[in-house]
Design a protein around this motif. Structure first.
Motif, PDB file in Angstrom:
ATOM      1  N   VAL A  40       0.825  -1.203   0.000  1.00  0.00           N
ATOM      2  CA  VAL A  40       0.000   0.000   0.000  1.00  0.00           C
ATOM      3  C   VAL A  40       0.861   1.254   0.000  1.00  0.00           C
ATOM      4  O   VAL A  40       1.830   1.362   0.762  1.00  0.00           O
ATOM      5  N   GLU A  41       0.479   2.201  -0.851  1.00  0.00           N
ATOM      6  CA  GLU A  41       1.104   3.515  -0.880  1.00  0.00           C
ATOM      7  C   GLU A  41       0.003   4.562  -0.966  1.00  0.00           C
ATOM      8  O   GLU A  41      -0.989   4.374  -1.675  1.00  0.00           O
ATOM      9  N   VAL A  42       0.165   5.661  -0.242  1.00  0.00           N
ATOM     10  CA  VAL A  42      -0.772   6.783  -0.308  1.00  0.00           C
ATOM     11  C   VAL A  42      -0.099   7.931  -1.036  1.00  0.00           C
ATOM     12  O   VAL A  42       1.060   8.269  -0.746  1.00  0.00           O
ATOM     13  N   VAL A  43      -0.808   8.507  -2.017  1.00  0.00           N
ATOM     14  CA  VAL A  43      -0.314   9.715  -2.671  1.00  0.00           C
ATOM     15  C   VAL A  43      -1.357  10.818  -2.502  1.00  0.00           C
ATOM     16  O   VAL A  43      -2.562  10.571  -2.596  1.00  0.00           O
ATOM     17  N   ASP A  44      -0.881  12.005  -2.238  1.00  0.00           N
ATOM     18  CA  ASP A  44      -1.723  13.176  -2.010  1.00  0.00           C
ATOM     19  C   ASP A  44      -1.523  14.138  -3.173  1.00  0.00           C
ATOM     20  O   ASP A  44      -0.407  14.624  -3.393  1.00  0.00           O
ATOM     21  N   LEU A  45      -2.581  14.406  -3.931  1.00  0.00           N
ATOM     22  CA  LEU A  45      -2.446  15.268  -5.106  1.00  0.00           C
ATOM     23  C   LEU A  45      -1.988  16.667  -4.742  1.00  0.00           C
ATOM     24  O   LEU A  45      -1.435  17.380  -5.591  1.00  0.00           O
ATOM     25  N   ALA A  46      -2.170  17.076  -3.498  1.00  0.00           N
ATOM     26  CA  ALA A  46      -1.719  18.406  -3.073  1.00  0.00           C
ATOM     27  C   ALA A  46      -0.203  18.527  -3.091  1.00  0.00           C
ATOM     28  O   ALA A  46       0.335  19.644  -3.066  1.00  0.00           O
ATOM     29  N   GLU A  47       0.506  17.411  -3.172  1.00  0.00           N
ATOM     30  CA  GLU A  47       1.967  17.439  -3.144  1.00  0.00           C
ATOM     31  C   GLU A  47       2.589  17.543  -4.531  1.00  0.00           C
ATOM     32  O   GLU A  47       3.814  17.539  -4.662  1.00  0.00           O
ATOM     33  N   PHE A  48       1.744  17.661  -5.574  1.00  0.00           N
ATOM     34  CA  PHE A  48       2.266  17.651  -6.937  1.00  0.00           C
ATOM     35  C   PHE A  48       1.807  18.882  -7.715  1.00  0.00           C
ATOM     36  O   PHE A  48       0.758  19.446  -7.447  1.00  0.00           O
ATOM     37  N   ASP A  49       2.625  19.253  -8.690  1.00  0.00           N
ATOM     38  CA  ASP A  49       2.279  20.331  -9.607  1.00  0.00           C
ATOM     39  C   ASP A  49       1.435  19.724 -10.732  1.00  0.00           C
ATOM     40  O   ASP A  49       1.966  19.024 -11.600  1.00  0.00           O
ATOM     41  N   ILE A  50       0.130  19.991 -10.707  1.00  0.00           N
ATOM     42  CA  ILE A  50      -0.778  19.419 -11.701  1.00  0.00           C
ATOM     43  C   ILE A  50      -1.520  20.572 -12.381  1.00  0.00           C
ATOM     44  O   ILE A  50      -2.592  20.983 -11.924  1.00  0.00           O
ATOM     45  N   PRO A  51      -0.974  21.106 -13.456  1.00  0.00           N
ATOM     46  CA  PRO A  51      -1.634  22.232 -14.132  1.00  0.00           C
ATOM     47  C   PRO A  51      -2.961  21.816 -14.759  1.00  0.00           C
ATOM     48  O   PRO A  51      -3.166  20.656 -15.113  1.00  0.00           O
ATOM     49  N   LEU A  52      -3.856  22.793 -14.888  1.00  0.00           N
ATOM     50  CA  LEU A  52      -5.114  22.540 -15.581  1.00  0.00           C
ATOM     51  C   LEU A  52      -4.940  22.608 -17.093  1.00  0.00           C
ATOM     52  O   LEU A  52      -5.670  21.967 -17.838  1.00  0.00           O
ATOM     53  N   ALA A  53      -3.977  23.408 -17.563  1.00  0.00           N
ATOM     54  CA  ALA A  53      -3.719  23.521 -18.998  1.00  0.00           C
ATOM     55  C   ALA A  53      -2.951  22.294 -19.478  1.00  0.00           C
ATOM     56  O   ALA A  53      -1.928  21.914 -18.902  1.00  0.00           O
ATOM     57  N   LEU A  54      -3.464  21.680 -20.558  1.00  0.00           N
ATOM     58  CA  LEU A  54      -2.880  20.454 -21.096  1.00  0.00           C
ATOM     59  C   LEU A  54      -2.224  20.711 -22.446  1.00  0.00           C
ATOM     60  O   LEU A  54      -2.638  21.620 -23.181  1.00  0.00           O
ATOM     61  N   PRO A  55      -1.212  19.915 -22.813  1.00  0.00           N
ATOM     62  CA  PRO A  55      -0.634  20.018 -24.161  1.00  0.00           C
ATOM     63  C   PRO A  55      -1.668  19.665 -25.225  1.00  0.00           C
ATOM     64  O   PRO A  55      -2.695  19.037 -24.938  1.00  0.00           O
ATOM     65  N   ALA A  56      -1.378  20.064 -26.449  1.00  0.00           N
ATOM     66  CA  ALA A  56      -2.320  19.821 -27.551  1.00  0.00           C
ATOM     67  C   ALA A  56      -2.515  18.329 -27.818  1.00  0.00           C
ATOM     68  O   ALA A  56      -3.616  17.880 -28.113  1.00  0.00           O
ATOM     69  N   ALA A  57      -1.451  17.549 -27.715  1.00  0.00           N
ATOM     70  CA  ALA A  57      -1.535  16.107 -27.973  1.00  0.00           C
ATOM     71  C   ALA A  57      -2.170  15.394 -26.787  1.00  0.00           C
ATOM     72  O   ALA A  57      -2.088  15.862 -25.649  1.00  0.00           O
ATOM     73  N   ALA A 103      -5.423  15.342 -12.688  1.00  0.00           N
ATOM     74  CA  ALA A 103      -4.483  14.225 -12.536  1.00  0.00           C
ATOM     75  C   ALA A 103      -4.832  13.089 -13.488  1.00  0.00           C
ATOM     76  O   ALA A 103      -3.944  12.463 -14.083  1.00  0.00           O
ATOM     77  N   ILE A 104      -6.125  12.831 -13.650  1.00  0.00           N
ATOM     78  CA  ILE A 104      -6.552  11.788 -14.582  1.00  0.00           C
ATOM     79  C   ILE A 104      -6.238  12.202 -16.014  1.00  0.00           C
ATOM     80  O   ILE A 104      -5.702  11.403 -16.800  1.00  0.00           O
ATOM     81  N   ASP A 105      -6.548  13.425 -16.371  1.00  0.00           N
ATOM     82  CA  ASP A 105      -6.390  13.873 -17.757  1.00  0.00           C
ATOM     83  C   ASP A 105      -4.930  13.946 -18.206  1.00  0.00           C
ATOM     84  O   ASP A 105      -4.655  13.862 -19.407  1.00  0.00           O
ATOM     85  N   TRP A 106      -4.002  14.118 -17.282  1.00  0.00           N
ATOM     86  CA  TRP A 106      -2.583  14.142 -17.629  1.00  0.00           C
ATOM     87  C   TRP A 106      -2.043  12.737 -17.895  1.00  0.00           C
ATOM     88  O   TRP A 106      -0.901  12.563 -18.298  1.00  0.00           O
ATOM     89  N   HIS A 107      -2.842  11.720 -17.644  1.00  0.00           N
ATOM     90  CA  HIS A 107      -2.394  10.331 -17.774  1.00  0.00           C
ATOM     91  C   HIS A 107      -3.417   9.535 -18.564  1.00  0.00           C
ATOM     92  O   HIS A 107      -4.572   9.917 -18.655  1.00  0.00           O
ATOM     93  N   PHE A 108      -2.988   8.421 -19.114  1.00  0.00           N
ATOM     94  CA  PHE A 108      -3.919   7.546 -19.833  1.00  0.00           C
ATOM     95  C   PHE A 108      -3.535   6.085 -19.618  1.00  0.00           C
ATOM     96  O   PHE A 108      -4.239   5.331 -18.974  1.00  0.00           O
ATOM     97  N   THR A 109      -2.384   5.702 -20.146  1.00  0.00           N
ATOM     98  CA  THR A 109      -1.979   4.294 -20.074  1.00  0.00           C
ATOM     99  C   THR A 109      -1.755   3.830 -18.634  1.00  0.00           C
ATOM    100  O   THR A 109      -1.817   2.634 -18.355  1.00  0.00           O
ATOM    101  N   GLN A 110      -1.510   4.744 -17.725  1.00  0.00           N
ATOM    102  CA  GLN A 110      -1.251   4.381 -16.330  1.00  0.00           C
ATOM    103  C   GLN A 110      -2.482   3.756 -15.663  1.00  0.00           C
ATOM    104  O   GLN A 110      -2.354   3.039 -14.673  1.00  0.00           O
ATOM    105  N   TRP A 111      -3.671   4.027 -16.208  1.00  0.00           N
ATOM    106  CA  TRP A 111      -4.905   3.479 -15.651  1.00  0.00           C
ATOM    107  C   TRP A 111      -5.375   2.214 -16.384  1.00  0.00           C
ATOM    108  O   TRP A 111      -6.198   1.464 -15.862  1.00  0.00           O
ATOM    109  N   THR A 112      -4.858   1.999 -17.574  1.00  0.00           N
ATOM    110  CA  THR A 112      -5.401   0.983 -18.475  1.00  0.00           C
ATOM    111  C   THR A 112      -5.290  -0.432 -17.915  1.00  0.00           C
ATOM    112  O   THR A 112      -4.227  -0.850 -17.445  1.00  0.00           O
ATOM    113  N   ALA A 113      -6.412  -1.159 -17.985  1.00  0.00           N
ATOM    114  CA  ALA A 113      -6.484  -2.561 -17.558  1.00  0.00           C
ATOM    115  C   ALA A 113      -6.079  -2.742 -16.099  1.00  0.00           C
ATOM    116  O   ALA A 113      -5.453  -3.742 -15.726  1.00  0.00           O
ATOM    117  N   LYS A 114      -6.445  -1.758 -15.273  1.00  0.00           N
ATOM    118  CA  LYS A 114      -6.208  -1.839 -13.834  1.00  0.00           C
ATOM    119  C   LYS A 114      -7.522  -1.532 -13.106  1.00  0.00           C
ATOM    120  O   LYS A 114      -8.336  -0.751 -13.594  1.00  0.00           O
TER     121      LYS A 114
END
Length: 198
Positions: A40-57, A103-114
């Motif tokens: 088990v690991e706990v991660v707190d989104l408050a500890e990360f730089d997660i911008p709302l603006a996303l790259p075009a791709a 946090a979800i929108d910055w990632h894709f494959t990290q969630w796949t089939a989990k």
């Protein structure tokens, strides 16, 4: 870390000042440790730089080459290394926090089939509206959402000293974790045997 056990990531979804999320996440992590089926690991989104603006791709197509901010590297690594997730979320305006969406929108494959399970808290609805929205979003990312979750209505009167007052809460948590463990082991074996079709 025990390499035989699935890696469970408990994510604190709210970054709001005075949030209750870390209390809930800490309790969830305690239940998961007692369950014994996970590392088990706990991660707190408050500890990360997660911008709302996303790259075009889209990260769906860029994969590991997606240009993420350096301040998000540890989060990306934790998501990628996890075999299962518990998202701890409040309900804001009948949905979930922007921090969790980003946090979800910055990632894709990290969630796949989990597998992903949900623990929510809020007012009368206990965060259930947030979970309904998250189930739709995670399905789009090819994650598997676990049926049985935990919801804590009126959390501000239903918790004391870091624990829910409902004596049945640990039993409900065990059901969630049993289902999550089954899916985590099954899907990890499947991913190792055959790449998930993109």
């Amino acid at each position: 870390m025990d390499n035989e056990k699935p890696r469970l990531l408990v994510v604190v979804g709210s970054v709001r000042e005075g949030r209750f999320g870390p209390v809930v996440a800490s309790w969830v992590a305690e239940q998961a440790d007692a369950h014994g089926g996970f590392d088990v690991e706990v991660v707190d989104l408050a500890e990360f730089d997660i911008p709302l603006a996303l790259p075009a791709a889209s990260p769906k197509y860029a994969g590991d080459d997606y240009p993420r901010p350096a301040g998000m590297a540890a989060l990306t690594s934790a998501l990628a290394n996890a075999d299962a997730f518990v998202l701890v979320t409040p309900e804001y305006n009948h949905s979930y926090p922007a921090s969790l969406k980003a946090a979800i929108d910055w990632h894709f494959t990290q969630w796949t089939a989990k597998p992903v399970a949900f623990v929510s808290y809020g007012g009368a609805a206990g965060g259930r509206h947030a979970v309904l929205h998250l189930e739709n979003v995670l399905t789009e990312l090819h994650a598997v959402t676990v049926r049985d979750g935990l919801a804590f209505p009126n959390y501000f009167t239903a918790w004391q000293d870091g624990h829910p007052l409902d004596a049945e809460a640990p039993a409900y948590a065990k059901t969630l974790l049993d289902q999550l463990s089954w899916w985590a082991n099954a899907l990890r074996s499947a991913r190792e045997a055959v790449p998930y079709p993109a």
